[in-house]
Design an enzyme around this catalytic site. Structure first.
Site, PDB file in Angstrom:
ATOM      1  N   SER A  41     -13.280  -4.902  -7.416  1.00  0.00           N
ATOM      2  CA  SER A  41     -13.188  -4.698  -5.963  1.00  0.00           C
ATOM      3  C   SER A  41     -14.121  -3.584  -5.533  1.00  0.00           C
ATOM      4  CB  SER A  41     -11.738  -4.305  -5.617  1.00  0.00           C
ATOM      5  OG  SER A  41     -11.612  -3.912  -4.264  1.00  0.00           O
ATOM      6  N   TYR A  45      -2.640   5.853  -5.014  1.00  0.00           N
ATOM      7  CA  TYR A  45      -3.778   6.747  -5.233  1.00  0.00           C
ATOM      8  C   TYR A  45      -3.241   7.900  -6.059  1.00  0.00           C
ATOM      9  CZ  TYR A  45      -6.316   4.436  -1.396  1.00  0.00           C
ATOM     10  OH  TYR A  45      -6.954   3.525  -0.599  1.00  0.00           O
ATOM     11  N   ARG A  80     -15.378  -0.682   2.051  1.00  0.00           N
ATOM     12  CA  ARG A  80     -14.956   0.489   2.844  1.00  0.00           C
ATOM     13  C   ARG A  80     -15.229   1.804   2.138  1.00  0.00           C
ATOM     14  NH1 ARG A  80     -11.207  -1.207   6.835  1.00  0.00           N
ATOM     15  NH2 ARG A  80      -9.732   0.517   6.659  1.00  0.00           N
ATOM     16  N   LYS A 120      -7.440  -0.826  -9.961  1.00  0.00           N
ATOM     17  CA  LYS A 120      -8.132  -1.503  -8.846  1.00  0.00           C
ATOM     18  C   LYS A 120      -9.397  -0.733  -8.479  1.00  0.00           C
ATOM     19  CE  LYS A 120      -7.331  -2.979  -4.047  1.00  0.00           C
ATOM     20  NZ  LYS A 120      -8.032  -2.033  -3.168  1.00  0.00           N
ATOM     21  N   THR A 127      -5.549   2.708  -7.522  1.00  0.00           N
ATOM     22  CA  THR A 127      -6.858   2.490  -6.894  1.00  0.00           C
ATOM     23  C   THR A 127      -7.795   3.619  -7.305  1.00  0.00           C
ATOM     24  OG1 THR A 127      -5.837   1.351  -5.040  1.00  0.00           O
ATOM     25  CG2 THR A 127      -8.051   2.212  -4.680  1.00  0.00           C
ATOM     26  N   SER A 170       0.820  -1.213   0.000  1.00  0.00           N
ATOM     27  CA  SER A 170       0.000   0.000   0.000  1.00  0.00           C
ATOM     28  C   SER A 170       0.855   1.263   0.000  1.00  0.00           C
ATOM     29  CB  SER A 170      -0.900   0.007   1.242  1.00  0.00           C
ATOM     30  OG  SER A 170      -1.535   1.254   1.382  1.00  0.00           O
ATOM     31  N   HIS A 191     -13.345  -2.359  -2.554  1.00  0.00           N
ATOM     32  CA  HIS A 191     -12.450  -1.868  -1.507  1.00  0.00           C
ATOM     33  C   HIS A 191     -12.795  -2.514  -0.160  1.00  0.00           C
ATOM     34  CE1 HIS A 191      -9.537   1.644  -0.945  1.00  0.00           C
ATOM     35  NE2 HIS A 191      -9.658   1.186   0.284  1.00  0.00           N
TER      36      HIS A 191
HETATM   37  C1  LIG Z   1      -7.538  -2.105   6.819  1.00  0.00           C
HETATM   38  C2  LIG Z   1      -7.629  -1.973   5.338  1.00  0.00           C
HETATM   39  C3  LIG Z   1      -6.825  -1.047   4.691  1.00  0.00           C
HETATM   40  C4  LIG Z   1      -6.881  -0.927   3.306  1.00  0.00           C
HETATM   41  N1  LIG Z   1      -6.014  -0.085   2.694  1.00  0.00           N
HETATM   42  C5  LIG Z   1      -6.024  -0.004   1.343  1.00  0.00           C
HETATM   43  C6  LIG Z   1      -5.098   0.827   0.672  1.00  0.00           C
HETATM   44  O1  LIG Z   1      -4.257   1.463   1.282  1.00  0.00           O
HETATM   45  N2  LIG Z   1      -5.174   0.880  -0.671  1.00  0.00           N
HETATM   46  C7  LIG Z   1      -6.094   0.166  -1.396  1.00  0.00           C
HETATM   47  O2  LIG Z   1      -6.136   0.256  -2.616  1.00  0.00           O
HETATM   48  N3  LIG Z   1      -6.975  -0.646  -0.778  1.00  0.00           N
HETATM   49  C8  LIG Z   1      -6.955  -0.743   0.576  1.00  0.00           C
HETATM   50  N4  LIG Z   1      -7.825  -1.586   1.184  1.00  0.00           N
HETATM   51  C9  LIG Z   1      -8.709  -2.439   0.376  1.00  0.00           C
HETATM   52  C10 LIG Z   1      -8.036  -3.783   0.062  1.00  0.00           C
HETATM   53  O3  LIG Z   1      -7.004  -3.617  -0.872  1.00  0.00           O
HETATM   54  C11 LIG Z   1      -9.005  -4.815  -0.520  1.00  0.00           C
HETATM   55  O4  LIG Z   1      -9.688  -4.245  -1.598  1.00  0.00           O
HETATM   56  C12 LIG Z   1     -10.000  -5.364   0.493  1.00  0.00           C
HETATM   57  O5  LIG Z   1      -9.445  -5.458   1.777  1.00  0.00           O
HETATM   58  C13 LIG Z   1     -10.464  -6.739   0.032  1.00  0.00           C
HETATM   59  O6  LIG Z   1     -11.394  -7.254   0.878  1.00  0.00           O
HETATM   60  P1  LIG Z   1     -11.095  -8.319   2.060  1.00  0.00           P
HETATM   61  O7  LIG Z   1     -10.539  -7.523   3.179  1.00  0.00           O
HETATM   62  O8  LIG Z   1     -12.450  -8.860   2.330  1.00  0.00           O
HETATM   63  O9  LIG Z   1     -10.139  -9.374   1.538  1.00  0.00           O
HETATM   64  C14 LIG Z   1      -7.793  -1.716   2.564  1.00  0.00           C
HETATM   65  C15 LIG Z   1      -8.612  -2.634   3.232  1.00  0.00           C
HETATM   66  C16 LIG Z   1      -8.532  -2.774   4.595  1.00  0.00           C
HETATM   67  C17 LIG Z   1      -9.405  -3.788   5.262  1.00  0.00           C
HETATM   68  C1  LIG Z   2      -5.374   7.074   3.327  1.00  0.00           C
HETATM   69  C2  LIG Z   2      -5.325   5.646   3.792  1.00  0.00           C
HETATM   70  C3  LIG Z   2      -6.119   4.767   2.916  1.00  0.00           C
HETATM   71  C4  LIG Z   2      -6.362   3.444   3.515  1.00  0.00           C
HETATM   72  C5  LIG Z   2      -7.471   2.732   2.854  1.00  0.00           C
HETATM   73  O1  LIG Z   2      -7.542   2.648   1.654  1.00  0.00           O
HETATM   74  C6  LIG Z   2      -8.495   2.123   3.645  1.00  0.00           C
HETATM   75  O2  LIG Z   2      -8.461   2.284   4.869  1.00  0.00           O
HETATM   76  O3  LIG Z   2      -9.388   1.486   3.084  1.00  0.00           O
END
Ligand SMILES: Cc1cc2nc3c(=O)[nH]c(=O)nc-3n(C[C@H](O)[C@H](O)[C@H](O)COP(=O)(O)O)c2cc1C
Ligand SMILES: CCCCC(=O)C(=O)O
Length: 361
Positions: free
Chosen positions: A249, A133, A254, A227, A159, A105, A251
């Site tokens: 995805s 990003y 989230r 992504k 992303t 990340s 995300h």
């Molecule tokens: C705690 C956390 C932080 C994440 N941070 C990022 C990130 O920095 N960049 C990004 O593209 N996706 C981020 N994601 C999304 C993940 O890359 C991914 O799409 C997602 O976790 C997939 O789902 P899963 O947790 O059910 O496997 C984050 C997800 C979580 C849970």
């Molecule tokens: C600026 C941090 C981004 C982290 C992220 O992508 C997430 O928490 O889902």
């Protein structure tokens, strides 16, 4: 959920500060998209083929110019040193030892050059992709891409699902909006226009467009992966822009809480891309059968986010390793039970909707 992943999830929950656990586990809004990601897999069944003489399956896949020992990569997740003091070093070593791709990340608490060095110390040819990003200031985006290139990353994963940060009720309730003062998003240190030694904030902007992606593609020699694609038309546009793979995805639930489950969005994206580039998926993958369902619906590989964080929080490098090895073993086992010789052998007619009978073709 795989027994090993369930065990590590519980152990992580007991170890983590509840505020950090909520950050890692939580989703946006009412957490509908988060729950649906897992539920979508439970709605589907795998229909095995018999007597194919397929032998022991080969779980290896080619992803751009890298090889992975399994169709499971590490999806990018922020702030690993909040989960464990070894942070991204541990994740990188575990992914390298398991022989799979780590998507590190941009919001890591370890600089990307240290992440790649940790991976390469385990395996010379360890594959690390850098998640990015796009930043409103192109000079900042380019500086990050250049850092990733110099660190030895072999792809940039842009992303695109975050024109604004998701509204996360758990974090709001807990007042969690920033890292503690002893941690920082280390890749954001010393960037153009920012304070020389401190870190700048990661910006998100709804003004970014395909033109910004095109500009980055022209500025970097690294292949781009997009992504956060859910609409098939966006997958077609990505193809037109020379993107080398897409990741379906939401995300991990989230960002847009009303988004479909990643698995439900997969078939239309696979159809739109028509085999021209690999389609990956993440969100809700918790066991080998989930991996094989995604393969059968046309994914080349899947990513795991939270399971890796749970493994890391529970047992550091060893925990991440256990998650990845378990997913590889389960994937091999399920492929064998389905009569598949490799990851490409699964076909959509081997997927049935539970309770509706088996169609086939
Ligand atoms: C705690 C956390 C932080 C994440 N941070 C990022 C990130 O920095 N960049 C990004 O593209 N996706 C981020 N994601 C999304 C993940 O890359 C991914 O799409 C997602 O976790 C997939 O789902 P899963 O947790 O059910 O496997 C984050 C997800 C979580 C849970
Ligand atoms: C600026 C941090 C981004 C982290 C992220 O992508 C997430 O928490 O889902």
């Amino acid at each position: 959920m795989s027994g090993v992943i369930e065990e590590l999830r519980h152990k992580a929950a007991a170890r983590l500060d509840p505020v950090h656990r909520d950050f890692f586990d939580g989703g946006a809004g009412a957490e509908t998209a988060l729950a649906e990601n897992e539920r979508a897999f439970r709605r589907l069944a795998l229909v095995p083929r018999v007597l194919r003489g397929a032998g022991d399956p080969d779980t290896g896949v080619r992803l751009l110019d890298d090889r992975a020992s399994m169709p499971v990569v590490v999806s990018p997740t922020a702030f690993h040193r909040l989960a464990h003091p070894d942070g991204e070093h541990a994740t990188a070593r575990a992914a390298a030892a398991a022989g799979t791709v780590l998507i590190t990340s941009m919001a890591s608490t370890t600089p990307v050059a240290e992440v790649t060095a940790a991976a390469r110390a385990v395996r010379d040819d360890a594959a690390v992709w850098f998640q990015l990003y796009l930043q409103p200031d192109p000079a900042v985006t380019d500086a990050l891409a250049e850092r990733a290139l110099r660190a030895g990353c072999s792809a940039l994963v842009v992303t695109a699902d975050s024109p604004v940060f998701g509204r996360r009720a758990r974090d709001d309730r807990n007042g969690f909006h920033d890292l503690p003062p002893w941690l920082a998003a280390e890749n954001m240190r010393g960037l153009p226009g920012g304070p020389p030694d401190a870190t700048r904030d990661i910006a998100m902007s709804p003004r970014l467009s395909w033109a910004d992606l095109r500009r980055l593609r022209e500025a970097t020699p690294l292949p781009l992966v997009l992504k956060g694609v859910l609409h098939p038309q966006d997958a077609r546009l990505a193809l037109d822009e020379g993107v080398r793979a897409v990741i379906v995805s939401n995300h991990g639930g989230r960002q847009l809480d009303a988004a479909p489950a990643a698995l439900d969005a997969l078939p239309a994206v696979v159809a739109a891309v028509a085999g021209r580039i690999p389609v990956l998926l993440d969100g809700g993958v918790r066991c080998g059968a989930d991996v094989v369902l995604a393969l059968a619906l046309g994914a080349t590989a899947v990513g795991v986010g939270r399971p890796v964080v749970w493994g890391l929080a529970a047992e550091g490098e060893h925990g991440v390793r256990r998650v990845l090895e378990e997913l590889r073993e389960e994937t091999a086992h399920v492929l064998t039970l389905c009569g598949a010789a490799d990851c490409a052998a699964m076909t959509p007619d081997q997927v049935a909707v539970r309770g509706r009978g088996v169609g086939g073709c």
